[in-house]
Enzyme design. Structure first.
Site, PDB file in Angstrom:
ATOM      1  CB  SER A  67      18.917  67.466  99.163  1.00 55.65           C
ATOM      2  OG  SER A  67      17.881  66.636  98.723  1.00 55.65           O
TER       3      SER A  67
HETATM    4  N1  SAH Z   1      15.919  67.315  93.902  1.00 60.45           N
HETATM    5  C1  SAH Z   1      15.019  68.189  94.614  1.00 60.45           C
HETATM    6  C2  SAH Z   1      14.632  67.602  95.936  1.00 60.45           C
HETATM    7  C3  SAH Z   1      13.171  67.723  96.182  1.00 60.45           C
HETATM    8  S1  SAH Z   1      12.539  66.732  97.515  1.00 60.45           S
HETATM    9  C4  SAH Z   1      15.596  69.580  94.720  1.00 60.45           C
HETATM   10  O1  SAH Z   1      16.782  69.750  94.373  1.00 60.45           O
HETATM   11  O2  SAH Z   1      14.902  70.510  95.104  1.00 60.45           O
HETATM   12  C5  SAH Z   1      11.944  65.290  96.670  1.00 60.45           C
HETATM   13  C6  SAH Z   1      10.983  65.500  95.542  1.00 60.45           C
HETATM   14  O3  SAH Z   1      10.527  64.205  95.117  1.00 60.45           O
HETATM   15  C7  SAH Z   1       9.720  66.279  95.904  1.00 60.45           C
HETATM   16  O4  SAH Z   1       9.577  67.347  95.015  1.00 60.45           O
HETATM   17  C8  SAH Z   1       8.594  65.263  95.739  1.00 60.45           C
HETATM   18  O5  SAH Z   1       7.393  65.804  95.286  1.00 60.45           O
HETATM   19  C9  SAH Z   1       9.202  64.312  94.709  1.00 60.45           C
HETATM   20  N2  SAH Z   1       8.587  62.980  94.661  1.00 60.45           N
HETATM   21  C10 SAH Z   1       8.190  62.197  95.692  1.00 60.45           C
HETATM   22  N3  SAH Z   1       7.678  61.046  95.244  1.00 60.45           N
HETATM   23  C11 SAH Z   1       7.759  61.085  93.876  1.00 60.45           C
HETATM   24  C12 SAH Z   1       7.391  60.199  92.835  1.00 60.45           C
HETATM   25  N4  SAH Z   1       6.832  59.015  93.075  1.00 60.45           N
HETATM   26  N5  SAH Z   1       7.621  60.580  91.565  1.00 60.45           N
HETATM   27  C13 SAH Z   1       8.184  61.773  91.280  1.00 60.45           C
HETATM   28  N6  SAH Z   1       8.563  62.657  92.231  1.00 60.45           N
HETATM   29  C14 SAH Z   1       8.343  62.334  93.509  1.00 60.45           C
END
Ligand code: SAH
Length: 218
Positions: A67
């Site tokens: 993000s």
């Molecule tokens: N906080 C992260 C943002 C990553 S984008 C950062 O700082 O890099 C969102 C993330 O949510 C992705 O890695 C994706 O795989 C994860 N995600 C999506 N659905 C999910 C679920 N049901 N359970 C756990 N993680 C999930």
């Protein structure tokens, strides 16, 4: 050093980023200080590291994105709410950057990620940075992490269509859930606060997140 050459310029570009976040309305100095001191470039592939202190979302592989700093700061500020939550659950570890930011501000972070490849990389980075108050779990975050709850704060970094009741149920009294929700083109960021009876749900601002997906991937 992992990304030679970035160290010298990054102090200045980090300071500029923090000034910009302040101008955009991030006022919690604890959050601004942690954004300034967290090496975001270490959470990106080398080819993208030089863009780490732009206020932009950046790809981390597996079709996922880190993000933009503004949204990390905003969500963190909302989660803290002027206090200091002790136990925090994050859904969507991704690169581990938001995890590292949280780990500097609360006692203990529990973070769930559905893609094993991302989780493994995040684990390595957190270890390298000497961050030890984080527990990671490879699972579907729709169910939260009930064994470790209740939580003073829950932060979700991917957007479900509607706010999952399982996550609300894992909040301690007074605890807050910070979560984007809604269809891809019209998501809102919400803060759900657990009251003595029931919940207070507040819409904060429009946002754009990758979807929260069911199930897990290797
Ligand atoms: N906080 C992260 C943002 C990553 S984008 C950062 O700082 O890099 C969102 C993330 O949510 C992705 O890695 C994706 O795989 C994860 N995600 C999506 N659905 C999910 C679920 N049901 N359970 C756990 N993680 C999930």
């Amino acid at each position: 050093m992992k990304h030679p050459g970035i160290g010298m310029t990054s102090q200045r570009t980090r300071a500029r980023l923090v000034e910009r976040l302040f101008e955009q309305g991030i006022k919690d100095v604890r959050v601004l200080e942690v954004i300034r001191s967290t090496p975001r470039h270490l959470f990106l592939d080398e080819a993208l590291a030089h863009r780490a202190y732009e206020d932009a979302a950046l790809p981390i592989g597996f079709n996922q994105t880190l993000s933009q700093p503004y949204i990390v700061a905003r969500m963190t500020e909302l989660l803290l709410g002027g206090g200091r939550p002790r136990r925090v659950l994050e859904i969507g570890t991704g690169s581990g950057y938001q995890t590292a930011v949280l780990a500097a501000l609360v006692d203990e972070v529990f973070s769930v990620e559905r893609i094993r490849g991302l989780q493994d990389k995040a684990r390595g980075r957190l270890r390298e940075l000497g961050i030890h108050n984080v527990s990671l779990r490879h699972a579907d975050g729709f169910q939260g992490w009930a064994d470790k709850g209740p939580f003073d704060g829950i932060l979700t970094t991917a957007a479900p269509l509607a706010i999952p009741q399982d996550l609300c149920a894992q909040l301690a009294p007074g605890g807050r859930l910070v979560i984007p929700a809604g269809p891809e083109q019209s998501q809102q960021l919400y803060v759900v606060t657990r009251l003595e009876q029931g919940f207070d749900t507040r819409a904060i601002e429009p946002v754009r997140f990758v979807p929260l997906l069911p199930g897990t991937l290797r």
